[in-house]
Design a protein around this motif. Structure first.
Motif, PDB file in Angstrom:
ATOM      1  N   ILE A   5      29.052 -26.421  59.495  1.00 12.48           N
ATOM      2  CA  ILE A   5      29.109 -26.249  57.859  1.00 12.48           C
ATOM      3  C   ILE A   5      30.005 -27.430  57.246  1.00 12.48           C
ATOM      4  CG2 ILE A   5      30.533 -24.850  56.272  1.00 12.48           C
ATOM      5  CD1 ILE A   5      29.955 -22.373  58.379  1.00 12.48           C
ATOM      6  N   LYS A   6      30.707 -28.005  58.262  1.00 11.05           N
ATOM      7  CA  LYS A   6      31.740 -29.179  57.710  1.00 11.05           C
ATOM      8  C   LYS A   6      30.337 -30.377  57.607  1.00 11.05           C
ATOM      9  CE  LYS A   6      35.369 -32.210  58.706  1.00 11.05           C
ATOM     10  NZ  LYS A   6      36.514 -32.491  59.756  1.00 11.05           N
ATOM     11  N   GLY A   7      29.513 -30.392  58.483  1.00 12.84           N
ATOM     12  CA  GLY A   7      28.726 -31.533  58.291  1.00 12.84           C
ATOM     13  C   GLY A   7      27.701 -31.373  57.391  1.00 12.84           C
ATOM     14  N   GLU A   8      27.405 -30.065  56.925  1.00 11.93           N
ATOM     15  CA  GLU A   8      26.521 -29.677  55.767  1.00 11.93           C
ATOM     16  C   GLU A   8      27.377 -30.160  54.369  1.00 11.93           C
ATOM     17  OE1 GLU A   8      23.878 -25.879  57.660  1.00 11.93           O
ATOM     18  OE2 GLU A   8      26.012 -25.638  56.681  1.00 11.93           O
ATOM     19  N   LEU A   9      28.513 -29.799  54.715  1.00 11.32           N
ATOM     20  CA  LEU A   9      29.394 -30.027  53.021  1.00 11.32           C
ATOM     21  C   LEU A   9      29.495 -31.565  53.069  1.00 11.32           C
ATOM     22  CD1 LEU A   9      31.054 -28.579  51.283  1.00 11.32           C
ATOM     23  CD2 LEU A   9      33.016 -29.294  52.500  1.00 11.32           C
ATOM     24  N   LEU A  10      29.590 -32.337  54.093  1.00 12.23           N
ATOM     25  CA  LEU A  10      29.638 -33.707  54.076  1.00 12.23           C
ATOM     26  C   LEU A  10      28.432 -34.481  53.424  1.00 12.23           C
ATOM     27  CD1 LEU A  10      31.729 -34.788  56.993  1.00 12.23           C
ATOM     28  CD2 LEU A  10      32.235 -35.465  54.618  1.00 12.23           C
ATOM     29  N   GLU A  11      27.290 -33.740  53.883  1.00 13.73           N
ATOM     30  CA  GLU A  11      25.895 -34.075  53.365  1.00 13.73           C
ATOM     31  C   GLU A  11      25.677 -33.751  51.869  1.00 13.73           C
ATOM     32  OE1 GLU A  11      22.625 -32.340  55.460  1.00 13.73           O
ATOM     33  OE2 GLU A  11      21.211 -33.262  54.432  1.00 13.73           O
ATOM     34  N   LEU A  12      26.143 -32.713  51.493  1.00 16.25           N
ATOM     35  CA  LEU A  12      26.292 -32.323  50.127  1.00 16.25           C
ATOM     36  C   LEU A  12      27.216 -33.120  49.398  1.00 16.25           C
ATOM     37  CD1 LEU A  12      25.026 -30.427  48.004  1.00 16.25           C
ATOM     38  CD2 LEU A  12      27.009 -28.822  48.630  1.00 16.25           C
ATOM     39  N   HIS A  13      28.183 -33.352  50.014  1.00 17.84           N
ATOM     40  CA  HIS A  13      29.304 -34.581  49.184  1.00 17.84           C
ATOM     41  C   HIS A  13      28.453 -35.865  49.070  1.00 17.84           C
ATOM     42  CE1 HIS A  13      33.163 -36.692  48.530  1.00 17.84           C
ATOM     43  NE2 HIS A  13      32.682 -37.697  49.110  1.00 17.84           N
ATOM     44  N   ARG A  14      27.719 -36.317  49.876  1.00 16.62           N
ATOM     45  CA  ARG A  14      27.137 -37.793  49.833  1.00 16.62           C
ATOM     46  C   ARG A  14      26.026 -37.444  49.066  1.00 16.62           C
ATOM     47  NH1 ARG A  14      28.196 -38.107  56.380  1.00 16.62           N
ATOM     48  NH2 ARG A  14      30.448 -39.001  56.041  1.00 16.62           N
ATOM     49  N   ASP A  55      22.474 -22.583  51.814  1.00 18.57           N
ATOM     50  CA  ASP A  55      22.863 -22.804  53.215  1.00 18.57           C
ATOM     51  C   ASP A  55      24.154 -22.565  53.561  1.00 18.57           C
ATOM     52  OD1 ASP A  55      19.987 -23.102  53.727  1.00 18.57           O
ATOM     53  OD2 ASP A  55      20.074 -25.247  54.073  1.00 18.57           O
ATOM     54  N   ILE A  56      25.159 -23.504  52.894  1.00 23.01           N
ATOM     55  CA  ILE A  56      26.425 -23.517  53.292  1.00 23.01           C
ATOM     56  C   ILE A  56      27.128 -22.279  52.866  1.00 23.01           C
ATOM     57  CG2 ILE A  56      28.656 -24.480  52.444  1.00 23.01           C
ATOM     58  CD1 ILE A  56      26.998 -27.203  52.347  1.00 23.01           C
ATOM     59  N   GLU A  57      26.769 -21.614  51.810  1.00 19.33           N
ATOM     60  CA  GLU A  57      27.113 -20.125  51.533  1.00 19.33           C
ATOM     61  C   GLU A  57      27.026 -19.110  52.687  1.00 19.33           C
ATOM     62  OE1 GLU A  57      27.702 -20.281  46.724  1.00 19.33           O
ATOM     63  OE2 GLU A  57      26.360 -18.393  47.615  1.00 19.33           O
ATOM     64  N   ASN A  58      25.650 -19.269  52.983  1.00 21.16           N
ATOM     65  CA  ASN A  58      25.179 -18.247  54.257  1.00 21.16           C
ATOM     66  C   ASN A  58      25.885 -18.412  55.254  1.00 21.16           C
ATOM     67  OD1 ASN A  58      23.494 -17.198  52.267  1.00 21.16           O
ATOM     68  ND2 ASN A  58      21.640 -18.291  52.862  1.00 21.16           N
ATOM     69  N   ASP A  59      26.001 -19.484  55.698  1.00 20.15           N
ATOM     70  CA  ASP A  59      26.504 -20.012  57.191  1.00 20.15           C
ATOM     71  C   ASP A  59      28.014 -19.595  57.096  1.00 20.15           C
ATOM     72  OD1 ASP A  59      24.206 -20.933  58.182  1.00 20.15           O
ATOM     73  OD2 ASP A  59      24.631 -23.129  57.701  1.00 20.15           O
ATOM     74  N   SER A  60      28.810 -19.798  56.016  1.00 18.27           N
ATOM     75  CA  SER A  60      30.011 -19.485  55.888  1.00 18.27           C
ATOM     76  C   SER A  60      30.073 -18.084  55.777  1.00 18.27           C
ATOM     77  CB  SER A  60      30.667 -19.959  54.585  1.00 18.27           C
ATOM     78  OG  SER A  60      30.547 -21.457  54.445  1.00 18.27           O
ATOM     79  N   LEU A  61      29.537 -17.101  54.937  1.00 16.71           N
ATOM     80  CA  LEU A  61      29.550 -15.741  54.916  1.00 16.71           C
ATOM     81  C   LEU A  61      29.388 -15.179  56.302  1.00 16.71           C
ATOM     82  CD1 LEU A  61      28.135 -14.269  51.884  1.00 16.71           C
ATOM     83  CD2 LEU A  61      30.203 -13.956  52.741  1.00 16.71           C
ATOM     84  N   MET A 118      33.031 -22.585  50.485  1.00 17.02           N
ATOM     85  CA  MET A 118      31.887 -21.892  49.570  1.00 17.02           C
ATOM     86  C   MET A 118      32.324 -22.453  48.176  1.00 17.02           C
ATOM     87  SD  MET A 118      31.225 -18.150  50.993  1.00 17.02           S
ATOM     88  CE  MET A 118      32.603 -17.694  51.958  1.00 17.02           C
ATOM     89  N   ARG A 119      33.405 -22.640  47.766  1.00 13.92           N
ATOM     90  CA  ARG A 119      34.037 -23.057  46.658  1.00 13.92           C
ATOM     91  C   ARG A 119      33.460 -24.625  46.228  1.00 13.92           C
ATOM     92  NH1 ARG A 119      37.587 -19.999  43.774  1.00 13.92           N
ATOM     93  NH2 ARG A 119      37.103 -21.399  41.766  1.00 13.92           N
ATOM     94  N   LEU A 120      33.578 -25.386  47.318  1.00 13.91           N
ATOM     95  CA  LEU A 120      33.562 -26.778  47.311  1.00 13.91           C
ATOM     96  C   LEU A 120      32.142 -27.049  47.236  1.00 13.91           C
ATOM     97  CD1 LEU A 120      35.959 -28.071  50.294  1.00 13.91           C
ATOM     98  CD2 LEU A 120      36.419 -28.350  47.896  1.00 13.91           C
ATOM     99  N   SER A 121      31.287 -26.387  48.079  1.00 12.71           N
ATOM    100  CA  SER A 121      30.047 -26.533  47.930  1.00 12.71           C
ATOM    101  C   SER A 121      29.505 -26.001  46.362  1.00 12.71           C
ATOM    102  CB  SER A 121      29.525 -25.612  49.012  1.00 12.71           C
ATOM    103  OG  SER A 121      27.906 -25.419  48.761  1.00 12.71           O
ATOM    104  N   ASN A 136      38.243 -30.447  43.849  1.00 13.31           N
ATOM    105  CA  ASN A 136      38.091 -30.287  45.160  1.00 13.31           C
ATOM    106  C   ASN A 136      39.222 -31.038  46.227  1.00 13.31           C
ATOM    107  OD1 ASN A 136      35.485 -29.111  44.681  1.00 13.31           O
ATOM    108  ND2 ASN A 136      34.139 -30.567  45.355  1.00 13.31           N
ATOM    109  N   GLY A 137      39.636 -31.820  45.556  1.00  9.25           N
ATOM    110  CA  GLY A 137      40.782 -32.463  46.392  1.00  9.25           C
ATOM    111  C   GLY A 137      41.815 -31.547  46.496  1.00  9.25           C
ATOM    112  N   ALA A 138      42.212 -30.680  45.510  1.00  5.18           N
ATOM    113  CA  ALA A 138      43.176 -29.731  45.601  1.00  5.18           C
ATOM    114  C   ALA A 138      43.003 -28.704  46.729  1.00  5.18           C
ATOM    115  CB  ALA A 138      43.496 -29.111  44.320  1.00  5.18           C
ATOM    116  N   ARG A 139      41.648 -28.141  46.812  1.00  4.27           N
ATOM    117  CA  ARG A 139      41.040 -27.228  47.777  1.00  4.27           C
ATOM    118  C   ARG A 139      41.322 -27.723  49.192  1.00  4.27           C
ATOM    119  NH1 ARG A 139      37.736 -25.273  43.404  1.00  4.27           N
ATOM    120  NH2 ARG A 139      39.034 -23.396  42.593  1.00  4.27           N
ATOM    121  N   ILE A 140      40.873 -29.038  49.197  1.00  7.86           N
ATOM    122  CA  ILE A 140      40.990 -29.695  50.603  1.00  7.86           C
ATOM    123  C   ILE A 140      42.387 -29.623  51.131  1.00  7.86           C
ATOM    124  CG2 ILE A 140      40.628 -31.601  52.152  1.00  7.86           C
ATOM    125  CD1 ILE A 140      38.068 -32.374  50.136  1.00  7.86           C
ATOM    126  N   ILE A 141      43.279 -29.955  50.111  1.00  7.04           N
ATOM    127  CA  ILE A 141      44.604 -29.928  50.826  1.00  7.04           C
ATOM    128  C   ILE A 141      45.042 -28.342  51.150  1.00  7.04           C
ATOM    129  CG2 ILE A 141      47.297 -29.818  49.815  1.00  7.04           C
ATOM    130  CD1 ILE A 141      46.436 -32.422  48.002  1.00  7.04           C
TER     131      ILE A 141
END
Lengths: 251, 204
Positions: free
Chosen positions: B11-20, B56-62, B82-85, B188-193
């Motif tokens: 999921i982290k990998g997918e999130l990084l992909e979405l970030h990029r 995908d991220i939402e489904n994987d996380s759920l 899920m929020r970041l995504s 997103n920064g606040a949520r990562i903290i």
């Protein structure tokens, strides 16, 4: 919030081996407190110290204080039998006596001197109702308790604990021998019981601790690592070891 | 435990992909508003990819929540992811809105370019945090978010009194969307903290 137990610097040794070490915490009235931690961390030792059941083990040595209702339970003039009436206990495996359902519940009050049949019947009915078992057994009170299912037997043991009118009920892994449905009933019951009693439960199931308890104490190798509101422990534990344990990374 | 850790890594990998992907969409917007059709098409494509990846991220996380009943940092990670995504998906929406405008070279294009550069810096800061280094993220994001607010206000002030044309409206909306992207990245920064430290902070 009023504390039922004020545990101060409590240590227990079995011979040379340390059971728990310098534990200090307060257990609050009408709350469910869960004790979690890996096998051998001192959870059950701690629980059994609260009603002095631990003393029945050969070679045990206790230091520190457990203040219950303003008095240290280890003082000489405290009667352990009376203490255990006020602090009931339910064990991992349901252990009904090989007697009728009625006799199982009536046993404690009888031992404590209640002989009047009407009064006993009233206590049995009330205890079975509080243990959410009455509807299932009211028509067969004279049947053997051993004929009940595992979950029913455990609720019978809870009724038996309630029958002596305790202030606290200690649960030592009360659902570990039960199926999920029977476990769910016991969990619901523990939440219900806190309205009248203070509940302390030792559990290996951390999700169960999260579901039912108001406070959680995490033990590790005999020491109390963290004790706080359950939400805090499960959402933002302060101690790295607690975090690693509840997320399944150590233990 | 290994299964959950593998799931979290995925999921982290997918999130990084979405970030990029989101960052790439913002990168292409300036070319797109200058009339580069290839960039515009690329932003449109990214916007659609982001929709799929977000789902995908939402489904994987759920499913990880349902199957593993995570707690503490794992739970904070999954609920926050899920929020970041969703926020990244929103960023690509906004980038796509900007990419559809046409703006001539000049003063306003330069202002928007400056805003874009600041946003790209914010992406880099947030990416470092996603990889575990929250260090001075909060201060660095606040500084840039404030700068974006100021630039947006300057664009509005500069436009005041000018004729309402398709271009002036495009400039105004682009500045507003860029400023909004900055806000979202700060959130997103606040949520990562929150994931890393379990405390709620405001980056504003």
């Amino acid at each position: 919030m009023k504390a039922v137990f004020d545990v101060r610097n409590l240590s227990v040794w079995y011979g040379e081996k340390t059971g728990i070490k310098d534990v200090t915490l307060q257990i609050y009235r009408n709350r469910v407190t869960a004790i979690i931690g890996p096998s051998g961390c001192g959870k059950s030792t701690f629980l059994r110290t609260l009603n002095r059941l631990v003393e029945l083990v050969d070679g045990v040595r206790i230091q520190g204080q457990v203040i219950f209702d303003g008095k240290n339970i280890f003082e000489r003039d405290v009667d352990p039998v009376e203490l255990r009436r006020r602090i009931g206990m339910v064990f991992q495996h349901p252990n009904p006596f090989p007697k009728s359902i009625f006799e199982n519940v009536a046993y404690g009050p009888k031992v404590h001197g209640i002989k009047d049949k009407e009064k006993l019947a009233e206590i049995v009915e009330d205890s079975l109702k509080r243990a959410a078992l009455w509807d299932e057994v009211k028509d067969r009170l004279n049947d053997s308790a051993l004929g009940l299912s595992g979950g029913q037997q455990q609720r019978l043991c809870i009724a038996r604990a309630i029958a002596t009118n305790p202030e606290v009920i200690l649960f030592d892994e009360p659902t570990s021998a039960l199926d999920p449905i029977a476990s769910a009933k016991i969990e619901e019951l523990m939440i219900e019981l806190k309205k009248k009693y203070t509940v302390v439960v030792v559990t290996h199931n951390i999700q169960q601790a999260a579901r039912i308890s108001d406070y959680t104490a995490f033990f590790w190798m005999g020491e109390l690592v963290e004790y706080d509101r359950t939400e805090k422990i499960f959402e933002y534990p302060e101690n790295e070891l607690t975090e690693r344990y509840i997320t399944g990374r150590v233990g | 435990m290994k299964a959950l850790e593998e799931r979290l890594e995925k999921i982290k990998g997918e999130l990084l992909e979405l970030h990029r992907l989101s960052k790439r969409a913002v990168e292409l917007t300036i070319n797109a508003i200058s009339g580069d059709e290839v960039s515009r098409y690329e932003v449109e494509k990214i916007e659609k990819q982001a929709d799929v990846l977000n789902t995908d991220i939402e489904n994987d996380s759920l499913s990880a929540v349902a199957l593993f009943q995570p707690v503490a940092k794992d739970l904070r990670f999954l609920s926050t992811v899920m929020r970041l995504s969703g926020n990244y998906e929103r960023i690509t929406d906004l980038a796509w809105k900007v990419a559809r405008f046409r703006i001539s070279e000049g003063h306003f294009a330069e202002k928007l370019k400056t805003m874009q550069i600041i946003i790209l810096e914010m992406f880099d800061i947030v990416e470092k945090a996603l990889e575990g280094d929250t260090g001075r993220m909060r201060d660095e994001l606040i500084f840039r978010d404030d700068r974006l607010d100021t630039l947006k206000e300057e664009v509005i002030d500069d436009l005041l009194g000018s004729e309402l044309t398709h271009e002036s409206l495009s400039i105004l909306l682009s500045a507003i969307h860029f400023e909004r992207i900055g806000d979202i990245l700060s959130k997103n920064g606040a949520r990562i903290i929150f994931i890393n430290e379990g405390r709620r902070v405001w980056i504003k």
